[in-house]
Motif scaffolding. Sequence first.
Motif, short mmCIF file in Angstrom:
data_model
loop_
_atom_site.label_atom_id
_atom_site.label_comp_id
_atom_site.label_asym_id
_atom_site.label_seq_id
_atom_site.Cartn_x
_atom_site.Cartn_y
_atom_site.Cartn_z
N ILE A 143 -7.60 7.49 3.67
CA ILE A 143 -8.11 8.40 4.58
C ILE A 143 -7.35 9.32 5.55
N PHE A 144 -6.09 8.57 5.81
CA PHE A 144 -5.08 9.57 6.71
C PHE A 144 -4.13 10.29 5.81
N ILE A 145 -3.82 9.83 4.58
CA ILE A 145 -2.87 10.28 3.90
C ILE A 145 -3.46 11.41 3.05
N PHE A 146 -4.83 10.97 1.93
CA PHE A 146 -5.14 11.78 1.20
C PHE A 146 -6.36 12.52 1.67
N GLY A 147 -6.77 12.16 2.81
CA GLY A 147 -8.05 12.94 3.32
C GLY A 147 -9.47 12.58 2.59
N GLU A 148 -9.40 11.25 2.17
CA GLU A 148 -10.92 11.06 1.44
C GLU A 148 -11.92 10.53 2.53
N GLN A 149 -13.01 10.92 2.17
CA GLN A 149 -14.17 10.33 2.92
C GLN A 149 -14.56 8.96 2.31
N VAL A 150 -14.75 8.02 3.36
CA VAL A 150 -15.05 6.51 2.93
C VAL A 150 -16.66 6.48 3.37
N PRO A 151 -17.08 5.97 2.44
CA PRO A 151 -18.89 5.66 2.98
C PRO A 151 -18.87 4.37 3.62
N LEU A 152 -20.12 4.26 4.17
CA LEU A 152 -20.40 3.12 4.87
C LEU A 152 -20.23 1.83 4.30
N VAL A 153 -20.59 1.66 3.01
CA VAL A 153 -20.56 0.46 2.14
C VAL A 153 -19.24 -0.04 1.97
N ARG A 154 -18.25 1.06 1.89
CA ARG A 154 -16.90 0.50 1.62
C ARG A 154 -16.17 -0.21 2.96
N TRP A 155 -16.76 0.43 4.14
CA TRP A 155 -16.18 -0.06 5.52
C TRP A 155 -16.69 -1.48 5.50
N ILE A 156 -17.94 -1.72 4.89
CA ILE A 156 -18.35 -2.97 5.37
C ILE A 156 -17.67 -4.07 4.41
N GLY A 157 -17.23 -3.70 3.23
CA GLY A 157 -16.21 -4.26 2.50
C GLY A 157 -15.11 -4.70 3.34
N ALA B 257 0.76 -1.24 0.02
CA ALA B 257 -0.02 -0.03 0.18
C ALA B 257 0.95 1.22 0.16
N LEU B 258 2.08 1.10 0.83
CA LEU B 258 2.77 2.43 0.70
C LEU B 258 3.56 2.56 -0.64
N GLY B 259 3.76 1.62 -1.36
CA GLY B 259 4.17 1.81 -2.82
C GLY B 259 3.36 2.55 -3.55
N GLN B 260 1.78 1.96 -3.48
CA GLN B 260 0.80 2.72 -4.06
C GLN B 260 0.74 4.17 -3.76
N VAL B 261 0.81 4.49 -2.47
CA VAL B 261 0.85 5.89 -2.04
C VAL B 261 1.86 6.64 -2.56
N PHE B 262 3.34 6.11 -2.45
CA PHE B 262 4.35 6.88 -3.17
C PHE B 262 4.24 7.02 -4.61
N LEU B 263 3.52 5.89 -5.45
CA LEU B 263 3.39 6.08 -6.80
C LEU B 263 2.14 7.13 -7.20
N LYS B 264 1.08 7.43 -6.32
CA LYS B 264 0.20 8.20 -6.60
C LYS B 264 0.81 9.69 -6.34
N LEU B 265 1.60 9.86 -5.19
CA LEU B 265 2.40 11.00 -5.00
C LEU B 265 3.51 11.42 -6.12
N ALA B 266 4.21 10.40 -6.66
CA ALA B 266 5.07 10.68 -7.85
C ALA B 266 4.26 11.10 -9.12
N LEU B 267 3.11 10.52 -9.30
CA LEU B 267 2.50 10.83 -10.50
C LEU B 267 1.93 12.25 -10.46
N ALA B 268 1.35 12.48 -9.15
CA ALA B 268 1.00 14.05 -8.91
C ALA B 268 1.90 15.07 -9.27
N ARG B 269 3.05 14.41 -8.91
CA ARG B 269 4.23 15.55 -9.03
C ARG B 269 5.19 15.46 -10.29
N MET B 270 4.58 14.76 -11.35
CA MET B 270 5.27 14.49 -12.50
C MET B 270 5.09 15.51 -13.38
N GLY B 271 3.83 15.78 -13.57
CA GLY B 271 3.42 16.85 -14.68
C GLY B 271 2.99 16.15 -15.92
#
Length: 117
Positions: A90-104, A16-30
């Motif tokens: 949630i904790f890094i990107f500040g996204e809101q997670v709906p109840l149905v995803r928590w059930i998943g 998951a950390l690799g995916q987080v770093f990938l998202k951050l790298a792509l955001a900075r990539m331009g």
Amino acid sequence: MWKIVPIALIQSVFLALGQVFLKLALARMGDFVWKWKFFAAQLTNWWWLGCGLSFLTASLLWFYILKHFPFSIAYPMSSLSYVMGMLAAIFIFGEQVPLVRWIGILLILLGCVLIAR
């Protein structure tokens, strides 16, 4: 089979950390362009390094898991990375997670508990 749980959790964290770093790298990539300046800029985008090291660590742990545990247990345990990804959202990107995803997520965790038994 409970021995797999801590190793699978650590492997899932690095995956998951690799995916987080990938998202951050792509955001900075331009915007992508076929120019030397674009590629040179990527060499100073340190998120790529974090991405690669995280995926490398996750892969090495995955090799260990595959070597020492049955595939029918190891592969489903890799779904713990979805739980880690949700926490990162949630904790890094500040996204809101709906109840149905928590059930998943709870169903994934329940499945891992049943598989590890």
